[in-house]
Design a protein around this motif. Structure first.
Motif, short mmCIF file in Angstrom:
data_model
loop_
_atom_site.label_atom_id
_atom_site.label_comp_id
_atom_site.label_asym_id
_atom_site.label_seq_id
_atom_site.Cartn_x
_atom_site.Cartn_y
_atom_site.Cartn_z
N LEU A 201 -0.68 10.91 1.10
CA LEU A 201 -0.30 11.23 -0.28
C LEU A 201 0.66 10.19 -0.84
N ALA A 202 1.58 9.71 -0.01
CA ALA A 202 2.52 8.68 -0.47
C ALA A 202 1.79 7.39 -0.79
N GLN A 203 0.81 7.03 0.02
CA GLN A 203 0.04 5.82 -0.24
C GLN A 203 -0.84 5.97 -1.48
N ARG A 204 -1.24 7.18 -1.78
CA ARG A 204 -2.09 7.43 -2.94
C ARG A 204 -1.27 7.58 -4.23
N HIS A 205 -0.14 8.30 -4.15
CA HIS A 205 0.59 8.66 -5.37
C HIS A 205 1.97 8.04 -5.49
N ARG B 267 -6.32 6.70 6.24
CA ARG B 267 -7.69 7.18 6.50
C ARG B 267 -8.17 6.90 7.92
N PRO B 268 -8.15 5.66 8.42
CA PRO B 268 -8.69 5.45 9.78
C PRO B 268 -7.90 6.19 10.85
N ILE C 168 -0.38 3.58 10.46
CA ILE C 168 -0.69 4.05 9.10
C ILE C 168 -0.22 3.03 8.08
N ASP C 169 0.97 2.45 8.29
CA ASP C 169 1.46 1.42 7.38
C ASP C 169 0.55 0.20 7.39
N TYR D 17 -6.57 1.96 1.80
CA TYR D 17 -5.25 1.51 1.38
C TYR D 17 -4.99 0.11 1.91
N ARG D 18 -4.59 -0.77 1.03
CA ARG D 18 -4.21 -2.12 1.43
C ARG D 18 -2.72 -2.29 1.12
#
Length: 397
Positions: free
Chosen positions: A120-124, A71-72, A65-66, A184-185
Motif C-alpha cells: 500500500l505504501a508503494q502504491r499510495h 508483488r513478487p 520488497i524495497d 513497482y520500480r
C-alpha cells in the motif's frame, strides 16, 4: 476515500494469511497433539520457537520488497505458505512438524500485515494511511472467520484434510490478489537503501527507529501475552472461567470499534496522536487490571478488555502508518522488516514467560510485569512523539 479493489483485496488476503497460518494453529494443535501423543505444551512451544524464524526472515523480506516490489515477494510468500500448509497434512514425526512450522513462520511476513502495508505504501505513498486502516478493519475478522471454520471442518474431516483445505484457500483467495498488486520500480535513492548502500539507521533516523522499535516490540509482547495467557492470568487472579471468557470476548468488538473510529475520523489527528492513544490505552488497561490485585471485582476485567481491545486495534494501524509518517516510502520495506523482527522476538517470548512468572510468583507479579511492559511502550512512544518526522506528511492522509 473510495475503497480501491486492491485495498479490499489485500484485506481479504491478510485475513487468509492470519487465519491459515496463525489462528488455525490454536484450533488444530490439540488435534495434532492427540494424534501423535505429544504434550500440547510441546506443540505450542514449537510454534513459539517458529516465531523466531519470522524474526530472522522479516529484515530479509523487507529489503527484498524495497528492491523488487511487494508483488513478487507476496506471490512467492503465498506459494511457500501453501506448501507449508500442505506439508502439515503429510508430516509423520516431531522433526518434520518442527521443520514445517519453522517454514510457515519464516514466510508469514510475506503474506501478513507488514508486506501488505508495504504494498500500500508503494502504491499510495503518504496517502496510504486510510488504506492501511481499512485493511486492518477487514483482516480484524480473521479469528472470527477461521476459528469457527476450522472447528466446523474438524467435524467433517481430520486435521490433515483441514490443512489441505487451508492450503487451497491460499491459492484461491490470496494468490490472485497478490498477483494483482501493481509492479513497482523503486527510485534510485530507494534502490540504494534496498541494496544496503544506505540504510535508515545511517541517515539520521537512529533515535526515532530505536524508540519506535522499543514501543512496538513492547506492545507486541503485551498482545502476544494476552492472546496466549489472558484466561490463565485472570483465573490465577481469582476470576472464574466464565468471567475471564466474557472479558476476552469483549476485546474483538472493542478492537473493531477503535479501528472504525480511526478510519472515519483520521483527518482530525495525526499518526503520532493515534500511536499515543494506542500505547496509552494499553498502559491504562493494565493499570486498571492491576487494581484487581487490591479488590478483584467483576467490572475490572470487563473495563480492561474494552480499553485493551481499543489499544490493540489501533496498534495494528500504528505499525503501518507510523514508519511511513517518520521515514516516508524510501526504504519502507526494510524499516518494516527491522521493526517486525524486534517485535516478533518479544512476541515469541511472551506466552511462556508470562505463564512461567504466573506459576512461580503468582498472577499479581505477572500482571505487574505486563504493566511494566506497557509503561515501557507508552514511555518510548511519548519520547518518539517529541521528535520531528524526517518526511513531510500529506495533509489528510
Amino acid at each position: 476515500m473510495k475503497p480501491s479493489p486492491l485495498t479490499i483485496g489485500l484485506g481479504v488476503s491478510m485475513t487468509v494469511g492470519y487465519g491459515t497460518l496463525h489462528y488455525s494453529f490454536s484450533v488444530l494443535a490439540p488435534a495434532i497433539a492427540r494424534d501423535f501423543g505429544w504434550e500440547t505444551s510441546f506443540v505450542f512451544g514449537v510454534f513459539s520457537a517458529g516465531l523466531l524464524a519470522g524474526a530472522v526472515s522479516a529484515p530479509i523480506f523487507g529489503r527484498s520488497i524495497d528492491r523488487f516490489g511487494a508483488r513478487p515477494i507476496m506471490v512467492l510468500g503465498t506459494l511457500a505458505a501453501t506448501l507449508a500448509l500442505g506439508l502439515y497434512a503429510v508430516m509423520q514425526n516431531a522433526w518434520q512438524f518442527a521443520a514445517v512450522t519453522f517454514l510457515a513462520e519464516f514466510v508469514a511476513f510475506a503474506v501478513q500485515y507488514d508486506a501488505g502495508f508495504a504494498a500500500l505504501a508503494q502504491r499510495h505513498g503518504q496517502e496510504a494511511r486510510s488504506h492501511v486502516t481499512l485493511v486492518t478493519l477487514i483482516a480484524g475478522f480473521a479469528s472470527t472467520v477461521f476459528w469457527p471454520l476450522d472447528q466446523w471442518l474438524l467435524t467433517l474431516m481430520d486435521w490433515r484434510d483441514v490443512y489441505l483445505v487451508l492450503a487451497a484457500v491460499n491459492l484461491v483467495f490470496a494468490l490472485p490478489v497478490h498477483l494483482a498488486v501493481p509492479s513497482y520500480r523503486p527510485p534510485r535513492k530507494e534502490q540504494a537503501t534496498a541494496t544496503g548502500k544506505e540504510s535508515p539507521k545511517d541517515s539520521g533516523t537512529r533515535m526515532p527507529m530505536v524508540l519506535m522499535a522499543i514501543s512496538l516490540a513492547a506492545g507486541g509482547f503485551l498482545i502476544s501475552a494476552v492472546s496466549a495467557s489472558l484466561l490463565v492470568v485472570l483465573g490465577a487472579a481469582g476470576y472464574s472461567p466464565a468471567v475471564a471468557t466474557l472479558a476476552g470476548s469483549l476485546i474483538g468488538p472493542s478492537q473493531v470499534l477503535a479501528r472504525l473510529i480511526e478510519y472515519s475520523q483520521r483527518r482530525l489527528f495525526t499518526p503520532v496522536v493515534t500511536a499515543l492513544v494506542a500505547s496509552g490505552a494499553l498502559f491504562v488497561s493494565f493499570l486498571l487490571l492491576s487494581s484487581a490485585l487490591v479488590r478483584p471485582i467483576i467490572a475490572v476485567p470487563m473495563f480492561f478488555a474494552v480499553i485493551y481491545g481499543a489499544g490493540q486495534g489501533l496498534t495494528s494501524i500504528v505499525r503501518g502508518v507510523l514508519p511511513l509518517h517518520y521515514f516516508g516510502t524510501a526504504g519502507y520495506g526494510q524499516t518494516m522488516g527491522i521493526l517486525s523482527g524486534a517485535r516478533m522476538v518479544l512476541s515469541a517470548a511472551a506466552p511462556v514467560s508470562i505463564v512461567f512468572v504466573s506459576e512461580r510468583a503468582g498472577a499479581g507479579v505477572a500482571i505487574l510485569f505486563l504493566l511494566a511492559a506497557a509503561g515501557i511502550s507508552a514511555g518510548a512512544m511519548a519520547l518518539l512523539s517529541r521528535l520531528p518526522p524526517l518526511t513531510r506528511e500529506v495533509p489528510g492522509s
